[in-house]
Write an enzyme that holds these catalytic residues in place. Structure first.
Site, PDB file in Angstrom:
ATOM      1  N   ASP A  54      10.036  89.644  43.969  1.00 16.55           N
ATOM      2  CA  ASP A  54       9.218  88.550  43.431  1.00 16.55           C
ATOM      3  C   ASP A  54       8.763  88.849  41.999  1.00 16.55           C
ATOM      4  O   ASP A  54       8.751  89.994  41.550  1.00 16.55           O
ATOM      5  CB  ASP A  54       7.953  88.379  44.279  1.00 16.55           C
ATOM      6  CG  ASP A  54       8.246  87.790  45.652  1.00 16.55           C
ATOM      7  OD1 ASP A  54       9.428  87.697  46.031  1.00 16.55           O
ATOM      8  OD2 ASP A  54       7.270  87.432  46.327  1.00 16.55           O
ATOM      9  N   HIS A 105       9.463  80.604  42.919  1.00 13.56           N
ATOM     10  CA  HIS A 105       8.155  81.259  43.114  1.00 13.56           C
ATOM     11  C   HIS A 105       7.103  80.594  42.212  1.00 13.56           C
ATOM     12  O   HIS A 105       6.187  81.253  41.754  1.00 13.56           O
ATOM     13  CB  HIS A 105       8.307  82.742  42.797  1.00 13.56           C
ATOM     14  CG  HIS A 105       7.221  83.633  43.351  1.00 13.56           C
ATOM     15  ND1 HIS A 105       6.699  83.500  44.630  1.00 13.56           N
ATOM     16  CD2 HIS A 105       6.559  84.698  42.802  1.00 13.56           C
ATOM     17  CE1 HIS A 105       5.783  84.435  44.831  1.00 13.56           C
ATOM     18  NE2 HIS A 105       5.670  85.162  43.728  1.00 13.56           N
ATOM     19  N   HIS A 200       8.747  93.856  44.147  1.00 13.27           N
ATOM     20  CA  HIS A 200       8.511  93.124  42.897  1.00 13.27           C
ATOM     21  C   HIS A 200       9.368  93.701  41.775  1.00 13.27           C
ATOM     22  O   HIS A 200       9.358  94.913  41.561  1.00 13.27           O
ATOM     23  CB  HIS A 200       7.030  93.200  42.518  1.00 13.27           C
ATOM     24  CG  HIS A 200       6.147  92.556  43.555  1.00 13.27           C
ATOM     25  ND1 HIS A 200       5.773  93.211  44.707  1.00 13.27           N
ATOM     26  CD2 HIS A 200       5.626  91.303  43.622  1.00 13.27           C
ATOM     27  CE1 HIS A 200       5.033  92.376  45.440  1.00 13.27           C
ATOM     28  NE2 HIS A 200       4.930  91.225  44.812  1.00 13.27           N
TER      29      HIS A 200
HETATM   30 ZN    ZN Z   1       4.305  86.727  43.402  1.00 17.60          ZN
END
Ligand code: ZN
Length: 245
Positions: A54, A105, A200
């Site tokens: 992400d 996202h 991430h």
């Molecule tokens: Zn995020």
């Protein structure tokens, strides 16, 4: 309140079609799960999971992450932020070209509690436009920032036939300070087929995590894009569990 959220997170997948809401993939969804060693050049058990990243793309970390994914032939899903995608279109192109999947996202990763349903859905659609401009295609998978949705946002996404994708494994890589922390986490991780692992790519630790998991002596982790778990029917068999020590 947190307990209630966890309950809702677990309860929804039990009653909603997998196409609309996923926290993890079905265990033993892939044939290879039930044929433990046949597809491996070595004797390690094969465990199919989804590595998801992400908050990118990031000019340095996403590039290095793509390098290491390519080296170990892992396919992942990137839930990208629209504004960053607009800034680094070449990384979006590379993600797609190398067989990975894109997810939405939101445009700015705005704080869920301070973002109205209308604004949230606008951010999703604006990110759609950016990704379509770069890739020519639409990203149907959506992961809301921090995994937080209210009923209106969820309904708005379902009206658009989106797949909401959360996770069941979270190393909290964004809180780690040193490589040894992610190495320790990887060594203690007991993977189950169907795990959706949240990391991430605006932090460096995901790169080491892919290396550690791919080189683990005890099991062979194969990551697939999330959508590979959506269409097929699960085959129901026992999940494999083992720690990498
Ligand atoms: Zn995020």
């Amino acid at each position: 309140m947190n307990t209630l959220r966890q309950f809702v997170k677990k309860a929804i997948p039990a009653v909603i079609p997998r196409k609309l809401y996923l926290v993890h993939g079905a265990a033993d969804h892939f044939e290879s799960d039930t044929q433990t060693n046949c597809c491996n050049p070595d004797s390690r058990p094969l465990i199919n999971i989804a590595l998801t990243f992400d908050d990118g793309p990031h000019p340095e970390y996403t590039t290095l992450l793509l390098d290491v994914l390519q080296k170990y032939q892992q396919q992942a899903t990137f839930f990208v932020i629209g504004e960053k995608a607009r800034q680094y279109p070449h990384l979006i192109e590379r993600i797609v070209q190398e067989g990975h999947e894109l997810g939405n996202h939101t445009l700015t990763h705005s704080e869920p509690a301070q973002t109205s349903t209308r604004r949230f859905l606008e951010e999703i659609q604006e990110t759609d436009r950016i990704l379509e401009e770069i890739t020519g295609g639409k990203a149907n998978l959506v992961r809301p920032p921090k995994g937080k949705l209210n009923f209106g946002k969820l309904l708005g996404l379902w009206r658009q036939q989106r797949s909401v994708v959360l996770w069941d494994i979270d190393p909290r890589d964004y809180l780690m300070n040193t490589p040894s922390e992610i190495i320790n986490w990887c060594q203690n991780y007991q993977p189950l087929s169907g795990n959706f692992c949240l990391m991430h790519d605006n932090h460096s630790h995901a790169i080491e995590a892919v290396r550690q998991l791919s080189e683990c002596q005890n099991f062979h982790i194969q990551s697939h894009p999330v959508s590979h778990w959506i269409e097929k029917k699960p085959q129901y068999a026992t999940r494999t569990q083992q720690a990498c020590v």
